[in-house]
Design a protein around this motif. Structure first.
Motif, PDB file in Angstrom:
ATOM      1  N   ALA A   1       0.824  -1.216   0.000  1.00 34.01           N
ATOM      2  CA  ALA A   1       0.000   0.000   0.000  1.00 34.01           C
ATOM      3  C   ALA A   1       0.858   1.266   0.000  1.00 34.01           C
ATOM      4  CB  ALA A   1      -0.935  -0.015   1.205  1.00 34.01           C
ATOM      5  N   THR A   2       1.981   1.225   0.697  1.00 32.99           N
ATOM      6  CA  THR A   2       2.874   2.391   0.783  1.00 32.99           C
ATOM      7  C   THR A   2       3.671   2.593  -0.498  1.00 32.99           C
ATOM      8  OG1 THR A   2       3.095   2.020   3.164  1.00 32.99           O
ATOM      9  CG2 THR A   2       4.739   3.440   2.135  1.00 32.99           C
ATOM     10  N   ASP A   3       4.259   1.495  -0.990  1.00 32.32           N
ATOM     11  CA  ASP A   3       5.171   1.597  -2.135  1.00 32.32           C
ATOM     12  C   ASP A   3       4.467   1.593  -3.491  1.00 32.32           C
ATOM     13  OD1 ASP A   3       7.063   1.543  -0.167  1.00 32.32           O
ATOM     14  OD2 ASP A   3       7.937  -0.399  -0.721  1.00 32.32           O
ATOM     15  N   TYR A   4       3.278   0.998  -3.553  1.00 29.15           N
ATOM     16  CA  TYR A   4       2.539   0.887  -4.826  1.00 29.15           C
ATOM     17  C   TYR A   4       1.076   1.292  -4.623  1.00 29.15           C
ATOM     18  CZ  TYR A   4       6.698  -1.647  -6.207  1.00 29.15           C
ATOM     19  OH  TYR A   4       8.008  -1.986  -6.463  1.00 29.15           O
ATOM     20  N   PRO A   5       0.831   2.556  -4.273  1.00 29.28           N
ATOM     21  CA  PRO A   5      -0.538   2.975  -3.937  1.00 29.28           C
ATOM     22  C   PRO A   5      -1.538   2.847  -5.084  1.00 29.28           C
ATOM     23  CG  PRO A   5       0.930   4.874  -4.117  1.00 29.28           C
ATOM     24  CD  PRO A   5       1.795   3.659  -4.171  1.00 29.28           C
ATOM     25  N   ASN A   6      -1.064   2.756  -6.328  1.00 31.74           N
ATOM     26  CA  ASN A   6      -1.971   2.629  -7.477  1.00 31.74           C
ATOM     27  C   ASN A   6      -2.059   1.198  -8.011  1.00 31.74           C
ATOM     28  OD1 ASN A   6      -2.497   5.444  -7.469  1.00 31.74           O
ATOM     29  ND2 ASN A   6      -0.553   5.785  -8.498  1.00 31.74           N
ATOM     30  N   SER A   7      -1.527   0.269  -7.257  1.00 32.15           N
ATOM     31  CA  SER A   7      -1.541  -1.132  -7.683  1.00 32.15           C
ATOM     32  C   SER A   7      -2.964  -1.683  -7.766  1.00 32.15           C
ATOM     33  CB  SER A   7      -0.733  -1.979  -6.690  1.00 32.15           C
ATOM     34  OG  SER A   7      -0.932  -3.347  -6.926  1.00 32.15           O
ATOM     35  N   ASP A   8      -3.161  -2.616  -8.677  1.00 32.20           N
ATOM     36  CA  ASP A   8      -4.449  -3.306  -8.800  1.00 32.20           C
ATOM     37  C   ASP A   8      -4.726  -4.205  -7.592  1.00 32.20           C
ATOM     38  OD1 ASP A   8      -4.841  -2.163 -11.284  1.00 32.20           O
ATOM     39  OD2 ASP A   8      -4.103  -3.907 -12.389  1.00 32.20           O
ATOM     40  N   TYR A   9      -3.713  -4.446  -6.773  1.00 39.60           N
ATOM     41  CA  TYR A   9      -3.855  -5.372  -5.640  1.00 39.60           C
ATOM     42  C   TYR A   9      -4.200  -4.670  -4.327  1.00 39.60           C
ATOM     43  CZ  TYR A   9      -1.784  -8.352  -9.109  1.00 39.60           C
ATOM     44  OH  TYR A   9      -1.548  -9.026 -10.286  1.00 39.60           O
ATOM     45  N   ILE A  10      -4.330  -3.334  -4.364  1.00 36.65           N
ATOM     46  CA  ILE A  10      -4.583  -2.583  -3.124  1.00 36.65           C
ATOM     47  C   ILE A  10      -5.927  -2.939  -2.506  1.00 36.65           C
ATOM     48  CG2 ILE A  10      -4.973  -0.268  -2.175  1.00 36.65           C
ATOM     49  CD1 ILE A  10      -2.037  -0.878  -2.655  1.00 36.65           C
ATOM     50  N   SER A  11      -6.979  -3.000  -3.311  1.00 39.97           N
ATOM     51  CA  SER A  11      -8.305  -3.279  -2.727  1.00 39.97           C
ATOM     52  C   SER A  11      -8.297  -4.620  -2.009  1.00 39.97           C
ATOM     53  CB  SER A  11      -9.399  -3.241  -3.796  1.00 39.97           C
ATOM     54  OG  SER A  11      -9.191  -4.245  -4.763  1.00 39.97           O
ATOM     55  N   GLY A  12      -7.721  -5.629  -2.654  1.00 37.57           N
ATOM     56  CA  GLY A  12      -7.619  -6.946  -2.022  1.00 37.57           C
ATOM     57  C   GLY A  12      -6.744  -6.920  -0.781  1.00 37.57           C
ATOM     58  N   SER A  13      -5.723  -6.050  -0.789  1.00 41.46           N
ATOM     59  CA  SER A  13      -4.798  -6.024   0.348  1.00 41.46           C
ATOM     60  C   SER A  13      -5.477  -5.526   1.620  1.00 41.46           C
ATOM     61  CB  SER A  13      -3.557  -5.184   0.030  1.00 41.46           C
ATOM     62  OG  SER A  13      -3.850  -3.816   0.014  1.00 41.46           O
ATOM     63  N   TYR A  14      -6.404  -4.555   1.506  1.00 40.49           N
ATOM     64  CA  TYR A  14      -7.123  -4.083   2.696  1.00 40.49           C
ATOM     65  C   TYR A  14      -7.905  -5.233   3.338  1.00 40.49           C
ATOM     66  CZ  TYR A  14      -6.259   0.869   1.591  1.00 40.49           C
ATOM     67  OH  TYR A  14      -5.672   2.076   1.355  1.00 40.49           O
ATOM     68  N   LEU A  15      -8.591  -5.997   2.516  1.00 45.08           N
ATOM     69  CA  LEU A  15      -9.388  -7.114   3.033  1.00 45.08           C
ATOM     70  C   LEU A  15      -8.504  -8.212   3.613  1.00 45.08           C
ATOM     71  CD1 LEU A  15     -12.085  -7.325   0.206  1.00 45.08           C
ATOM     72  CD2 LEU A  15     -12.228  -6.133   2.408  1.00 45.08           C
ATOM     73  N   GLU A  16      -7.367  -8.456   2.955  1.00 45.06           N
ATOM     74  CA  GLU A  16      -6.434  -9.482   3.454  1.00 45.06           C
ATOM     75  C   GLU A  16      -5.789  -9.054   4.771  1.00 45.06           C
ATOM     76  OE1 GLU A  16      -5.787 -12.547   2.490  1.00 45.06           O
ATOM     77  OE2 GLU A  16      -7.035 -12.540   0.698  1.00 45.06           O
ATOM     78  N   ILE A  17      -5.492  -7.761   4.921  1.00 40.52           N
ATOM     79  CA  ILE A  17      -4.945  -7.257   6.195  1.00 40.52           C
ATOM     80  C   ILE A  17      -5.978  -7.465   7.299  1.00 40.52           C
ATOM     81  CG2 ILE A  17      -4.274  -5.185   7.482  1.00 40.52           C
ATOM     82  CD1 ILE A  17      -2.940  -4.165   4.866  1.00 40.52           C
ATOM     83  N   ALA A  18      -7.223  -7.108   7.013  1.00 43.35           N
ATOM     84  CA  ALA A  18      -8.291  -7.278   8.010  1.00 43.35           C
ATOM     85  C   ALA A  18      -8.406  -8.741   8.421  1.00 43.35           C
ATOM     86  CB  ALA A  18      -9.619  -6.774   7.438  1.00 43.35           C
ATOM     87  N   GLU A  19      -8.372  -9.625   7.431  1.00 45.73           N
ATOM     88  CA  GLU A  19      -8.487 -11.056   7.731  1.00 45.73           C
ATOM     89  C   GLU A  19      -7.306 -11.542   8.575  1.00 45.73           C
ATOM     90  OE1 GLU A  19      -8.386 -15.256   5.444  1.00 45.73           O
ATOM     91  OE2 GLU A  19      -9.730 -13.757   4.579  1.00 45.73           O
ATOM     92  N   ALA A  20      -6.111 -11.048   8.275  1.00 45.16           N
ATOM     93  CA  ALA A  20      -4.928 -11.452   9.052  1.00 45.16           C
ATOM     94  C   ALA A  20      -5.054 -10.993  10.501  1.00 45.16           C
ATOM     95  CB  ALA A  20      -3.658 -10.885   8.413  1.00 45.16           C
ATOM     96  N   TYR A  21      -5.567  -9.778  10.697  1.00 45.76           N
ATOM     97  CA  TYR A  21      -5.780  -9.298  12.064  1.00 45.76           C
ATOM     98  C   TYR A  21      -6.786 -10.179  12.801  1.00 45.76           C
ATOM     99  CZ  TYR A  21      -3.061  -4.951  11.794  1.00 45.76           C
ATOM    100  OH  TYR A  21      -2.044  -4.029  11.709  1.00 45.76           O
ATOM    101  N   ILE A  22      -7.834 -10.601  12.118  1.00 45.25           N
ATOM    102  CA  ILE A  22      -8.829 -11.489  12.746  1.00 45.25           C
ATOM    103  C   ILE A  22      -8.159 -12.790  13.172  1.00 45.25           C
ATOM    104  CG2 ILE A  22     -10.894 -12.884  12.308  1.00 45.25           C
ATOM    105  CD1 ILE A  22     -11.797 -10.561  10.406  1.00 45.25           C
ATOM    106  N   ARG A  23      -7.312 -13.323  12.304  1.00 43.75           N
ATOM    107  CA  ARG A  23      -6.612 -14.587  12.599  1.00 43.75           C
ATOM    108  C   ARG A  23      -5.668 -14.453  13.791  1.00 43.75           C
ATOM    109  NH1 ARG A  23      -8.552 -18.917   9.478  1.00 43.75           N
ATOM    110  NH2 ARG A  23      -9.167 -18.097   7.474  1.00 43.75           N
TER     111      ARG A  23
END
Length: 199
Positions: free
Chosen positions: A138-160
Motif C-alpha cells: 500500500a505504501t510503495d505501490y498505492p496505485n496497484s491493482d492489488y490494493i483493494s484486495g490487500s485491505y481485506l487481506e490485512i483485516a483477515e490477518a488481524y482477525i486470525r
C-alpha cells in the motif's frame, strides 16, 4: 527449429511447441547458441499454459539456475512463474522465497510478488509478516491493482491473530469501504464488521 517452436507456441499449440523446443535443445551445437537457454524458458511457459505446474516448475528452475542469463527481466519473470507453480502446488514456503527473490531483482510485477508473498505468509500462518507485506504494498505501490484486495487481506490477518486485533481488522474494513464505497463486496464487509462488534 527454435523459431518453428516459437510460431507453434504463438498459435496456442503448447505441447507441440514444447516438443520442438526439446528437439532443438538436443541438436548438435544448440548448447552454444543464445536460444538454448531461452528454449528452457519457453518450455516452462508451454507447460505453464497447460497448467502442468510440476513440469513448468522444472523448466523455469533450469532457466533461473543458469547465472549466465543476464536478461534480468526474463530472469525475474521466470522466478515469478516458478513461484506461481510452487503456489499452485501448495508449496507456499518455496513460493514465498521465490517471490522474495523476484522482488529483490525488481524488474517485473513487484506489486504482484509482494501481494502473492503475503498470501503465502497467510497460508503459512505468518500473519504479522503478511500484514507487513501488504502495508508495504500500500505504501510503495498505492496505485496497484492489488490494493483493494490487500485491505481485506490485512483485516483477515488481524482477525486470525485473535480477538485483541479485531479493532485493527475493523479499521481496515472501514478503510476499504471509504476507498471503495461502490464495491460489490460492500455488504459482505459491513456484515463482517457487525460480526466483529458482537463477537
Amino acid at each position: 527449429y527454435f523459431w518453428q517452436g516459437e510460431m507453434i507456441y504463438k498459435s496456442g499449440q503448447h505441447m507441440a511447441a514444447a516438443e520442438i523446443f526439446k528437439e532443438f535443445m538436443g541438436m548438435t551445437g544448440a548448447v552454444m547458441l543464445n536460444e538454448f537457454e531461452l528454449a528452457k524458458y519457453n518450455i516452462g511457459y508451454c507447460y505453464f499454459n497447460l497448467k502442468d505446474w510440476n513440469s513448468a516448475r522444472t523448466w523455469f528452475s533450469q532457466y533461473t539456475s543458469n547465472t549466465k542469463n543476464n536478461d534480468k527481466e526474463k530472469m525475474a519473470d521466470a522466478l515469478i512463474r516458478f513461484a506461481d507453480c510452487n503456489f499452485m502446488m501448495g508449496k507456499y514456503e518455496g513460493a514465498a522465497d521465490n517471490y522474495e527473490t523476484a522482488i529483490a531483482i525488481g524488474k517485473k510485477d513487484v506489486d504482484y510478488c509482494i501481494y502473492q508473498k503475503a498470501i503465502c505468509n497467510g497460508y503459512l500462518k505468518n500473519y504479522e509478516e503478511k500484514i507487513f507485506d501488504l502495508k508495504t504494498l500500500a505504501t510503495d505501490y498505492p496505485n496497484s491493482d492489488y490494493i483493494s484486495g490487500s485491505y481485506l487481506e490485512i483485516a483477515e490477518a488481524y482477525i486470525r491473530e485473535g480477538e485483541s486485533k479485531y479493532p485493527n481488522a475493523i479499521d481496515y474494513y472501514n478503510k476499504y469501504l471509504q476507498k471503495y464505497p461502490n464495491s460489490a463486496k460492500k455488504d459482505k464487509v459491513n456484515a463482517q464488521i457487525g460480526v466483529l462488534y458482537y463477537r
